[in-house]
Design a protein around this motif. Structure first.
Motif, PDB file in Angstrom:
ATOM      1  N   SER A 234      23.669   8.695   7.291  1.00  0.00           N
ATOM      2  CA  SER A 234      23.525  10.019   7.874  1.00  0.00           C
ATOM      3  C   SER A 234      24.625  10.289   8.902  1.00  0.00           C
ATOM      4  O   SER A 234      25.168  11.392   8.976  1.00  0.00           O
TER       5      SER A 234
ATOM      6  N   ASN B  38      27.081  13.286   0.521  1.00  0.00           N
ATOM      7  CA  ASN B  38      25.799  13.130   1.197  1.00  0.00           C
ATOM      8  C   ASN B  38      24.671  12.936   0.187  1.00  0.00           C
ATOM      9  O   ASN B  38      23.748  12.166   0.420  1.00  0.00           O
ATOM     10  N   LEU B  42      21.993  10.004  -0.010  1.00  0.00           N
ATOM     11  CA  LEU B  42      20.551  10.216  -0.143  1.00  0.00           C
ATOM     12  C   LEU B  42      19.991   9.407  -1.311  1.00  0.00           C
ATOM     13  O   LEU B  42      18.915   8.811  -1.219  1.00  0.00           O
ATOM     14  N   SER B  45      19.483   5.732  -0.356  1.00  0.00           N
ATOM     15  CA  SER B  45      18.321   5.407   0.479  1.00  0.00           C
ATOM     16  C   SER B  45      17.017   5.713  -0.248  1.00  0.00           C
ATOM     17  O   SER B  45      15.983   5.120   0.038  1.00  0.00           O
ATOM     18  N   ALA B 280      13.318  11.984   2.055  1.00  0.00           N
ATOM     19  CA  ALA B 280      14.681  11.507   2.306  1.00  0.00           C
ATOM     20  C   ALA B 280      15.524  12.616   2.930  1.00  0.00           C
ATOM     21  O   ALA B 280      16.300  12.382   3.863  1.00  0.00           O
ATOM     22  N   VAL B 281      15.365  13.844   2.419  1.00  0.00           N
ATOM     23  CA  VAL B 281      16.140  14.977   2.942  1.00  0.00           C
ATOM     24  C   VAL B 281      15.756  15.254   4.397  1.00  0.00           C
ATOM     25  O   VAL B 281      16.616  15.494   5.246  1.00  0.00           O
ATOM     26  N   ASN B 284      17.287  12.385   6.597  1.00  0.00           N
ATOM     27  CA  ASN B 284      18.736  12.495   6.670  1.00  0.00           C
ATOM     28  C   ASN B 284      19.120  13.786   7.411  1.00  0.00           C
ATOM     29  O   ASN B 284      19.972  13.785   8.295  1.00  0.00           O
TER      30      ASN B 284
END
Lengths: 369, 321
Positions: A234, B38, B42, B45, B280-281, B284
């Motif tokens: 992130s 990104n 994602l 993870s 997850a979104v 993050n």
């Protein structure tokens, strides 16, 4: 109440009592051999029984603490099994209950080293030990207003490890590797943990001497490898190329960071904390810039040694100065230059310590802010 | 056209709409969020969590719960690493046997879990939680608190090799998701899960061997947990006794947020996918748009409640317990 229900309750009570009695019998049976077996050996501990109370055996850190306690026990001519392991599994209540049970079983003649699991639990532990007539040393967790000298000789000493200074040293190595400029991200431990706070402070202190270094972000990853990997990803999305270096509050999180970077084919300088064997290997390989070793083996041994030697009257805690009652354990910075020597000295073989030299590795009296 | 916006349709697509709204929200605040790189992050993870979520979806469809995932994933990941090292350390050689071996072991462990639940008549909540502790304990025992590292570049290519911007493990996870979908939709076992979850007595009266379906369901979940274990090792290059930590919260939350009803009979693996992506979104996105860390946990909890409210049909349920 109907007689049926009354009878039922009565029956349940009896069967429960039988179960309790059976359980107690079982416990006695398991403790019997201990009472008779090492009875001779216990004489070597001056009639005192030894115990270490700690979180769990699921990390290299606590295993090293325990190995120190066992080394001290063996130095008395006992077997390492003669030190009792009181595992609290992260529960303060269990920690206190185990210690009380241990003292009760040994008629108060217990020399105990303990991490009280959280700061407020240290006081009840110390008071319970005092009441039973045992001796205790604590490490890491204790509130700032609790001092061994206020409780008395039964609370022998408290050992902690300063996170700020070594963390600042590691940060300086990181900044120098970055050429003294650019953005740094920090991955922290569980937010309210004292070492997490101190290690973050270390980064901030070091940054003051490096005006071109910018601390981009500091977020907790709870000491956890998986969380750290996700957090690092992130960070990469948010700051991209602005990140020139990574400061981690422990080794486990650094492992996650390195994997998140590997996934993207990026290499960045990373520093960490704890000096675990895997991390030292990574420092030797150059994957990790530096880590800080706190010598848990010595800490685990000396905490038990202090409690036991006070118990057998080798020294009187109240005759000692305050810096012998509350002190910092040692911290060693491990970088590529000295990693190989460090590994040989501390990891491949465990150094033999003179446990009567109780404060030889102390890094000074604990300071409160 | 007027039929498209029916209540049923809205409920069916609500989780996806929640996901799209979240993506839009985070992208507006920080455009970096909406980038291929990104999304690849994602996917890394989310992949292990997705496998756990798919596995537990089958159990939740049956109206039961499986909480053994943390211990199961840790133990399976640790065993896989030891097996791989013992077999030469590379999946390019003999080590490739370790993969099917661990998938089989996962299914066996799951079946034992289900058998205990069914034979001893212990609620699945308790039996699976207990089995999870056994798994964690086994992992501690095997590792002695240490870390087992895997440096095999071939196996790690699951993380490092990219295809159209996404790592190989994302495709592997998607392939297993499809497998889950096939089992759910095109096999008798899959339909039996729904029958048991919709009304166990009815299913039993109609000739479904409910006990066998339950044990097979847990075996299937165990199989997917082992895939999650493999992907965790691929992702982190190591296994230890806490490799599976946190997967319980993420997977159960995801499944419910995605629209699978905890009372059984409703939802499926696609809901699990959407749910995992939502969680997850959120995780993050909160970092990317710079939400202060001390309110992230609270906000995650609130967003989960909102997502559940929007995405599950509670009207037809007489009571919620």
């Amino acid at each position: 109440m109907s007689t049926f229900i009354k009878d039922f309750i009565e029956r349940e009570k009896i069967s429960r009592r039988n179960l309790l009695l059976a359980a107690a019998a079982g416990l006695t049976a398991t403790s019997m051999p201990r009472m008779f077996g090492p009875g001779m050996a216990q004489a070597d501990a001056g009639g005192w029984s030894l115990a270490w109370s700690y979180r769990d055996r699921a990390s290299a850190y606590w295993n090293a603490i325990v190995s120190g306690g066992e080394a001290y026990t063996e130095s008395l001519g006992l077997k390492k099994e003669d030190m009792t392991n009181l595992i609290n599994e992260g529960s303060s209540e269990k920690s206190l209950a185990d210690i009380k049970a241990f003292l009760a079983k040994n008629g108060g003649k217990g020399a105990i080293a303990c991490d009280a699991n959280d700061s407020p639990n240290a006081r009840p532990v110390a008071e319970a030990v005092k009441e039973a007539g045992g001796y205790v040393s604590t490490i890491w967790n204790k509130t700032d207003d609790l001092h061994p000298w206020d409780i008395g000789d039964n609370y022998v000493a408290h050992i902690s490890w300063s996170g700020e200074k070594p963390s600042a040293q590691a940060a300086k190595i990181l900044f120098d590797a970055m050429g003294g400029e650019g953005g740094v991200v920090h991955l922290g431990g569980i937010p309210a943990n004292i070492p997490a706070i101190e290690r973050l402070n270390g980064l901030k202190v070091a940054q003051k001497d490096y005006p071109k270094i910018e601390i981009l972000d500091t977020q907790p990853a709870d000491w956890d490898t998986t969380k750290a990997a996700a957090l690092m990803s992130s960070y990469l999305t948010k700051y991209g190329d602005k990140i020139k270096g990574v400061h981690c509050a422990n080794d486990n999180m650094a492992y996650g960071v390195l994997q998140a970077l590997k996934a993207e084919g990026i290499t960045l300088p990373v520093v960490a904390f704890d000096g675990n064997p895997e991390a030292v290997d990574m420092v030797m390989k150059g994957d990790l810039l530096a880590t800080v070793f706190t010598n848990p083996h010595w800490g685990g041994g000396i905490a038990l040694a202090l409690a036991h030697q006070a118990a057998i009257g080798k020294f009187k805690p109240s005759d000692e100065p305050k810096e012998h009652r509350e002190f910092y354990g040692p911290s060693i910075l491990v970088t590529k230059a000295d990693a190989e020597d460090f590994k040989k000295k501390y990891l491949d073989s465990t150094p033999k310590y003179d446990w009567t030299d109780k404060w030889g590795l102390s890094a000074g009296q604990i300071e409160y802010k | 056209m007027q039929n498209v916006l029916t209540r049923d349709n809205l409920l069916k697509w609500a989780p996806l709409l929640v996901l799209l709204a979240l993506v839009l929200f985070f992208s507006v605040i920080n455009p970096n969020f909406l980038s291929l790189r990104n999304f690849a992050r994602l996917s890394i993870s989310a992949s292990p969590a997705l496998m756990v979520a798919v596995g537990v979806t089958f159990i939740i469809i049956m109206g039961s719960i499986d909480l053994s995932m943390e211990g199961a994933v840790s133990a399976l990941a640790v065993i896989f690493c030891y097996l791989l090292v013992w077999l030469g350390g590379s999946v390019a050689g003999l080590g490739c046997i370790a993969i099917p071996a661990i998938l089989l072991l996962g299914a066996i462990v799951g079946a034992i879990n289900g058998y205990i639940h069914v034979k001893l008549r212990i609620p699945s909540f308790m039996s699976s939680l207990a089995m999870g502790f056994v798994g964690t304990g086994a992992a501690v025992l095997m590792t002695g608190g240490n870390i087992v590292k895997i440096d095999d570049e071939v196996f790690r290519s699951l993380l490092t090799y990219r295809l159209l911007g996404f790592p190989l493990m994302a495709y592997v996870a998607f392939a297993f998701l499809l497998l889950g979908w096939v089992i759910q939709s095109y096999t008798r076992l899959g339909r039996n899960f729904y029958a048991v979850g919709g009304g166990e007595d009815l299913a039993h009266a109609s000739g479904v061997h409910v006990k066998r379906v339950r044990v097979l369901g847990f075996a299937l979940a165990g199989f997917f947990f082992s895939v999650a274990g493999l992907l965790q090792v691929a992702k982190l290059g190591q296994a230890e006794s806490v490799t599976g930590a946190n997967l319980m919260f993420i997977s159960i939350t995801s499944v419910v947020v995605g629209g699978v009803a905890l009372w059984g009979g409703i939802g499926g693996v696609w809901n699990a996918l959407v749910g995992v992506l939502i969680v997850a979104v959120i995780n993050n996105g909160m970092i990317v748009i710079g939400i202060p860390d001390f309110i992230q946990d609270g906000l995650l909890g609130l967003l989960v409640i909102v997502a559940v409210v929007l995405s599950t049909d509670r009207r037809s349920v007489a009571f919620v317990k």
